[in-house]
Structures are given as C-alpha cells and as structure tokens.
Design an enzyme around this catalytic site. Sequence first.
Site, PDB file in Angstrom:
ATOM      1  N   LYS A  60       0.483   8.973   1.704  1.00 46.59           N
ATOM      2  CA  LYS A  60      -0.688   9.575   1.389  1.00 46.59           C
ATOM      3  C   LYS A  60      -1.381  10.922   1.279  1.00 46.59           C
ATOM      4  CE  LYS A  60      -2.405   4.568   3.176  1.00 46.59           C
ATOM      5  NZ  LYS A  60      -1.694   3.694   3.836  1.00 46.59           N
ATOM      6  N   SER A  77      -3.297   8.470   6.398  1.00 44.73           N
ATOM      7  CA  SER A  77      -3.411   8.275   7.632  1.00 44.73           C
ATOM      8  C   SER A  77      -2.903   6.820   7.698  1.00 44.73           C
ATOM      9  CB  SER A  77      -4.614   7.517   8.421  1.00 44.73           C
ATOM     10  OG  SER A  77      -4.666   6.494   9.837  1.00 44.73           O
ATOM     11  N   ASP A  78      -2.652   5.706   8.237  1.00 45.47           N
ATOM     12  CA  ASP A  78      -1.968   4.706   8.232  1.00 45.47           C
ATOM     13  C   ASP A  78      -1.286   3.627   9.655  1.00 45.47           C
ATOM     14  OD1 ASP A  78       0.311   2.620   5.342  1.00 45.47           O
ATOM     15  OD2 ASP A  78       1.172   3.046   7.722  1.00 45.47           O
ATOM     16  N   GLN A  79      -0.992   2.386   9.017  1.00 42.42           N
ATOM     17  CA  GLN A  79      -1.366   1.787  10.521  1.00 42.42           C
ATOM     18  C   GLN A  79      -0.217   0.882  10.539  1.00 42.42           C
ATOM     19  OE1 GLN A  79      -4.086  -0.980  12.463  1.00 42.42           O
ATOM     20  NE2 GLN A  79      -3.978   0.397  14.473  1.00 42.42           N
ATOM     21  N   ALA A 114      -0.369   6.075  12.674  1.00 43.21           N
ATOM     22  CA  ALA A 114      -0.023   7.961  12.339  1.00 43.21           C
ATOM     23  C   ALA A 114      -0.913   8.171  11.666  1.00 43.21           C
ATOM     24  CB  ALA A 114       1.210   7.606  11.570  1.00 43.21           C
TER      25      ALA A 114
END
Length: 208
Positions: A60, A77-79, A114
């Site tokens: 991203k 960011s990612d979850q 993250a």
Amino acid sequence: MPPLQPDASPRLILGSTSRYRRELLERLRLPFAVSAPQVDESPRPDELPAALAQRLALAKARAVAEGLTDDAVVIGSDQVADVDGEPIGKPGTHERAVAQLRRMSGRTIVFQTAVAVVRRSTGFEQAALAPVRVRFRDLRDDEIEHYLRLEQPYDCAGSAKCETLGIALLAAIESDDPTALVGLPLIRTCELLRRAGLDPLNAGSANS
C-alpha cells in the site's frame, strides 16, 4: 529533482481511506494528505497472517509512493486476524461476519497489525508488525446479531470494532502498542517515521 535541503520537511501521506487510521495519525499533529492505494489484498497460497499483513502494508505504501515526484513519506498499514494460522480479513457481508464471530467466540485471537513507511527520495522502505492478542467472550447468537445490526463492521478484519461497541465482545486485550487494534500502531509508526527522517517531535529537522 532539485537537491533536498537539510532542514526540508518531507510531505507526509497516509495510504489509506480508513477514517480510523486517519484519526489515529492526527494524534501526532503532523500535517498529512490521504491517498487511496490500489492493492490486491488477496492472500497468497499458504501465506501466514503476519506475513500477509506486512506484505500488504508495504504494498500500500509503495503503491501510493509510486509516481510521486516530490519528497514524500508514505505510510501504509494493514490488519489481518490470525485464527489457527489462517488469515481472516474483512467479512464484506453479514453472513460472513456472523461466521467469523461465532468462530472467535470464547477464544484468543491474534490480530496482526502491520505498518510500513516508504520514502522514495532516499530509498527508505521498512515495515513493522504489532501483534495484538484479543480474548473474546463467549458470545450468544443474539449478541452477535445485535452487535452486527448496530455496527455493521463488514469492513473490519475479524468483524470487531474495538473502538466502538465491539469492545463489549471482548474479555481482554494484550498489546505493547495500544492503538494497533484500531488499525495503526502509533508507537511502531513513530519509530519508522524517525528512521525515515521525519521525527514527529521535531518535524522541522527531517534529514534528507
């Protein structure tokens, strides 16, 4: 591109359309822009949740940074919810959300959050992981239905919005980065920004 000045503060961009991540980043009192990254979030075969979250966070940030001509620092960011080693993402539908919450009822789930920072002008690219252990209460079907009707958390990994009514689904949260479960681990973010040359406490002295 003209040479960067030693005291030049790079532009900050959040590569996300999430209002929760935007609200969290606003806590740092840094001016920033928002840009939507175009990234395929499908997991790869046998990809573990932690690896998936870090890969997507970096993807991203890279997607937004690509093509920029100015000195910019981009946050991605990612979850991903980790259930028995299987990545669980956004449910998308009511039926899938019900299934996710039933599966997590009474269990401890790790939410892998993250964050990545990219600064193309210096070649800086790093990602960090902030795992959060979440213990769910034993949930009745009527509680799940009531919660989903009110919150409609179909764009949240694991179907639980802890920042609102979703906190009532939980028995305990364990994390060393308290904003991670909401979607942007600010302790990790600040550390990566400092490494990239943008210190939240001294933004005017960013290094090139």
